[in-house]
Design a protein around this motif. Structure first.
Motif, PDB file in Angstrom:
ATOM      1  N   SER A 201      -1.586  -0.156 -11.995  1.00 29.24           N
ATOM      2  CA  SER A 201      -0.866  -1.462 -12.277  1.00 29.24           C
ATOM      3  C   SER A 201      -0.242  -2.119 -10.946  1.00 29.24           C
ATOM      4  CB  SER A 201       0.505  -1.235 -12.822  1.00 29.24           C
ATOM      5  OG  SER A 201       1.133  -2.422 -13.358  1.00 29.24           O
ATOM      6  N   ARG A 202       0.271  -1.481  -9.898  1.00 31.19           N
ATOM      7  CA  ARG A 202       0.656  -2.011  -8.675  1.00 31.19           C
ATOM      8  C   ARG A 202      -0.637  -2.262  -7.770  1.00 31.19           C
ATOM      9  NH1 ARG A 202       4.726  -4.564  -8.810  1.00 31.19           N
ATOM     10  NH2 ARG A 202       4.847  -4.430  -6.359  1.00 31.19           N
ATOM     11  N   LEU A 203      -1.588  -1.317  -7.869  1.00 33.70           N
ATOM     12  CA  LEU A 203      -2.943  -1.728  -7.191  1.00 33.70           C
ATOM     13  C   LEU A 203      -3.513  -3.012  -7.681  1.00 33.70           C
ATOM     14  CD1 LEU A 203      -4.882  -0.682  -5.244  1.00 33.70           C
ATOM     15  CD2 LEU A 203      -6.196   0.503  -6.940  1.00 33.70           C
ATOM     16  N   SER A 204      -3.572  -3.345  -9.168  1.00 35.42           N
ATOM     17  CA  SER A 204      -4.095  -4.512  -9.557  1.00 35.42           C
ATOM     18  C   SER A 204      -3.521  -5.930  -8.984  1.00 35.42           C
ATOM     19  CB  SER A 204      -3.994  -4.530 -11.268  1.00 35.42           C
ATOM     20  OG  SER A 204      -2.587  -4.824 -11.297  1.00 35.42           O
ATOM     21  N   LEU A 205      -2.344  -5.642  -8.256  1.00 39.17           N
ATOM     22  CA  LEU A 205      -1.890  -6.975  -7.964  1.00 39.17           C
ATOM     23  C   LEU A 205      -2.457  -7.308  -6.446  1.00 39.17           C
ATOM     24  CD1 LEU A 205       1.972  -6.187  -8.573  1.00 39.17           C
ATOM     25  CD2 LEU A 205       0.359  -7.767  -9.998  1.00 39.17           C
ATOM     26  N   ILE A 206      -3.124  -6.446  -5.887  1.00 39.12           N
ATOM     27  CA  ILE A 206      -3.595  -6.533  -4.538  1.00 39.12           C
ATOM     28  C   ILE A 206      -5.199  -6.509  -4.383  1.00 39.12           C
ATOM     29  CG2 ILE A 206      -1.539  -6.064  -3.399  1.00 39.12           C
ATOM     30  CD1 ILE A 206      -2.450  -3.295  -2.618  1.00 39.12           C
TER      31      ILE A 206
ATOM     32  N   ALA B 181       0.786  -1.162  -0.068  1.00 39.93           N
ATOM     33  CA  ALA B 181      -0.191  -0.087  -0.073  1.00 39.93           C
ATOM     34  C   ALA B 181       0.800   1.217  -0.082  1.00 39.93           C
ATOM     35  CB  ALA B 181      -0.971  -0.029   1.034  1.00 39.93           C
ATOM     36  N   LEU B 182       1.956   1.302   0.625  1.00 44.25           N
ATOM     37  CA  LEU B 182       2.762   2.197   0.834  1.00 44.25           C
ATOM     38  C   LEU B 182       3.633   2.569  -0.471  1.00 44.25           C
ATOM     39  CD1 LEU B 182       4.341   2.120   4.508  1.00 44.25           C
ATOM     40  CD2 LEU B 182       2.559   3.855   3.597  1.00 44.25           C
ATOM     41  N   GLU B 183       3.659   1.521  -1.318  1.00 42.33           N
ATOM     42  CA  GLU B 183       4.322   1.814  -2.576  1.00 42.33           C
ATOM     43  C   GLU B 183       3.492   2.364  -3.603  1.00 42.33           C
ATOM     44  OE1 GLU B 183       6.281  -0.982  -6.178  1.00 42.33           O
ATOM     45  OE2 GLU B 183       5.437  -2.019  -4.386  1.00 42.33           O
ATOM     46  N   ILE B 184       2.269   2.037  -3.507  1.00 40.66           N
ATOM     47  CA  ILE B 184       1.263   2.912  -4.307  1.00 40.66           C
ATOM     48  C   ILE B 184       0.985   4.390  -3.723  1.00 40.66           C
ATOM     49  CG2 ILE B 184      -1.372   2.858  -4.656  1.00 40.66           C
ATOM     50  CD1 ILE B 184      -1.399  -0.186  -4.011  1.00 40.66           C
ATOM     51  N   TYR B 185       1.176   4.352  -2.467  1.00 44.43           N
ATOM     52  CA  TYR B 185       1.180   5.905  -2.095  1.00 44.43           C
ATOM     53  C   TYR B 185       2.330   6.617  -2.549  1.00 44.43           C
ATOM     54  CZ  TYR B 185       2.316   9.956   1.285  1.00 44.43           C
ATOM     55  OH  TYR B 185       2.553  10.739   1.753  1.00 44.43           O
ATOM     56  N   GLY B 186       3.613   6.219  -2.837  1.00 44.96           N
ATOM     57  CA  GLY B 186       4.711   6.816  -3.274  1.00 44.96           C
ATOM     58  C   GLY B 186       4.367   7.012  -4.713  1.00 44.96           C
ATOM     59  N   LEU B 187       3.965   6.141  -5.419  1.00 49.65           N
ATOM     60  CA  LEU B 187       3.555   6.445  -6.835  1.00 49.65           C
ATOM     61  C   LEU B 187       2.630   7.346  -6.966  1.00 49.65           C
ATOM     62  CD1 LEU B 187       3.483   2.803  -7.966  1.00 49.65           C
ATOM     63  CD2 LEU B 187       5.202   4.333  -8.789  1.00 49.65           C
ATOM     64  N   LEU B 188       1.747   7.765  -6.342  1.00 50.02           N
ATOM     65  CA  LEU B 188       0.557   8.638  -6.502  1.00 50.02           C
ATOM     66  C   LEU B 188       1.424   9.946  -6.144  1.00 50.02           C
ATOM     67  CD1 LEU B 188      -2.602   7.100  -4.915  1.00 50.02           C
ATOM     68  CD2 LEU B 188      -1.990   7.456  -7.200  1.00 50.02           C
ATOM     69  N   ARG B 189       2.135   9.865  -5.122  1.00 52.70           N
ATOM     70  CA  ARG B 189       2.940  11.152  -4.543  1.00 52.70           C
ATOM     71  C   ARG B 189       3.899  11.719  -5.871  1.00 52.70           C
ATOM     72  NH1 ARG B 189       6.058  11.710   0.668  1.00 52.70           N
ATOM     73  NH2 ARG B 189       6.180  13.869  -0.065  1.00 52.70           N
ATOM     74  N   THR B 190       4.293  10.982  -6.516  1.00 55.98           N
ATOM     75  CA  THR B 190       5.199  11.394  -7.717  1.00 55.98           C
ATOM     76  C   THR B 190       4.357  11.432  -8.840  1.00 55.98           C
ATOM     77  OG1 THR B 190       5.756   8.979  -8.135  1.00 55.98           O
ATOM     78  CG2 THR B 190       7.217  10.140  -6.567  1.00 55.98           C
ATOM     79  N   GLY B 191       3.067  11.324  -8.982  1.00 56.94           N
ATOM     80  CA  GLY B 191       2.289  11.630 -10.167  1.00 56.94           C
ATOM     81  C   GLY B 191       2.444  10.635 -10.941  1.00 56.94           C
ATOM     82  N   ASP B 192       2.661   9.456 -10.695  1.00 56.14           N
ATOM     83  CA  ASP B 192       2.517   8.140 -11.553  1.00 56.14           C
ATOM     84  C   ASP B 192       1.467   7.469 -11.399  1.00 56.14           C
ATOM     85  OD1 ASP B 192       3.263   6.002 -13.273  1.00 56.14           O
ATOM     86  OD2 ASP B 192       5.309   5.846 -12.512  1.00 56.14           O
TER      87      ASP B 192
ATOM     88  N   CYS C  47      -2.501   2.396   6.917  1.00 55.56           N
ATOM     89  CA  CYS C  47      -1.251   1.529   7.292  1.00 55.56           C
ATOM     90  C   CYS C  47      -1.100   1.575   8.837  1.00 55.56           C
ATOM     91  CB  CYS C  47       0.069   1.705   6.449  1.00 55.56           C
ATOM     92  SG  CYS C  47      -0.293   1.361   4.596  1.00 55.56           S
ATOM     93  N   ASP C  48      -0.884   2.804   9.057  1.00 57.86           N
ATOM     94  CA  ASP C  48      -0.492   2.920  10.803  1.00 57.86           C
ATOM     95  C   ASP C  48      -1.625   2.196  11.399  1.00 57.86           C
ATOM     96  OD1 ASP C  48       1.894   4.131  10.165  1.00 57.86           O
ATOM     97  OD2 ASP C  48       0.889   6.375  10.562  1.00 57.86           O
TER      98      ASP C  48
END
Length: 321
Positions: A123-128, A106-117, A295-296
């Protein structure tokens, strides 16, 4: 096995999950469960009986087979050495639980959203998640990440430890097969509506108590984090039934109350729009920064549940002599 030796299993498995997460490698037991489901499905489909009946036998065969394999493996290890048995139980229980792995995803997805990707975040969300993600907005991706964090607190942590308390590692492993079956064949589409019906119902029954027991734990975690425990508990009681699943809505509603965000709503599954009611409809839409907050909340709730199961286990062991 002594009480001290046996109850080394729970804290050791929890520490492994907390510091390592869910390892992704070819010989992960859950992957073998998935391969067993894929291998056995066509063979049971060919049985000369209605699909609902063959699907029921298929589910029972795999769940009971998983329990038996785990029980026999642990018993065999115990014949060699009590230490080997304990190590095997620790490893198997570690593979049955997952809190840190979900948080990392979930935090990986957050990081991608923060960078605008947004494209890679989808794509990462589709895995979970099971929903289609290709057309989701930033809000839709963030909402899905928060929802799956809430749902998988139950599926990936609360329920496995609940069954561990009831029947040790073999029952926790059997639950993991139940969850795997539901994720692979528990769909209400033309392919699986009949064949996967029993698998889906077993999953509903298995998660019924854990989903509701998770609510006060989430509420306590919310109270410790942001003093919203009462709101989280109240929202779960009021809106926990507002979901297509008889169980998933309780954790989602508790998270909605704790984070004060709106969850639920329409999604696309296998090309079909599914209109789910909103949960926390009076709150604001989810934004990316709500993902680390979720996540927290999930990780603290998981720790509190670990403590509850640990004390319950020690109490049961003392009563049992």
């Amino acid at each position: 096995m002594s009480i001290s030796m046996g109850w080394l299993v729970l804290p050791a498995a929890f520490v492994l999950d907390f510091f390592i997460g869910d390892p992704q490698f070819a010989h992960h037991p859950v992957r073998y469960m998935g391969r067993a489901v894929a291998f056995m499905e066509p063979r049971f489909r060919r049985l000369p009986m209605p699909l609902a009946a063959s699907g029921g036998l298929f589910a029972l065969f795999l769940v009971l087979g998983t329990w038996a394999a785990a029980a026999l493996g642990i018993a065999g290890a115990g014949l060699v050495s009590p230490v080997l048995r304990t190590i095997l139980e620790i490893v198997l229980l570690y593979f049955c639980i997952s809190s840190r792995g979900l948080s990392t995803a979930a935090l990986e997805i957050y990081g991608l959203l923060r960078t605008g990707d947004l494209r890679k975040a989808r794509s990462r969300l589709s895995l979970i998640v099971g929903r289609e993600t290709q057309t989701l907005s930033e809000t839709g991706v963030a909402r899905a990440a928060v929802e799956t964090t809430a749902e998988n607190l139950v599926d990936g942590f609360v329920s496995p430890l609940f069954f561990f308390l009831l029947g040790g590692v073999p029952l926790a492993a059997a639950y993991k097969m139940v969850n795997t079956l539901d994720s692979m064949v528990g769909y209400k589409n033309d392919t699986y509506r009949a064949f996967g019906m029993v698998s889906a119902r077993i999953d509903d029954v298995a998660n019924y108590l854990p989903a509701r027991l998770a609510v006060p734990v989430i509420a306590l975690a919310a109270q410790l984090l942001n003093r919203r425990g009462i709101g989280a508990f109240r929202r779960a009681v009021q809106e926990g039934r507002r979901h297509g699943s008889p169980n998933a809505g309780y954790a989602e509603a508790a998270f909605a109350g704790a984070l004060q965000v709106k969850l639920g709503g329409p999604n696309i599954y296998h090309g079909r729009r599914v209109d789910k009611p909103y949960i926390g409809g009076g709150f604001a839409d989810v934004v990316p920064r709500d993902i680390p907050r979720a996540c927290d909340l999930m990780e603290l709730a998981a720790f509190l549940w670990f403590v509850v199961i640990g004390f319950a286990g020690m109490f049961t062991a003392v009563l049992g002599g």
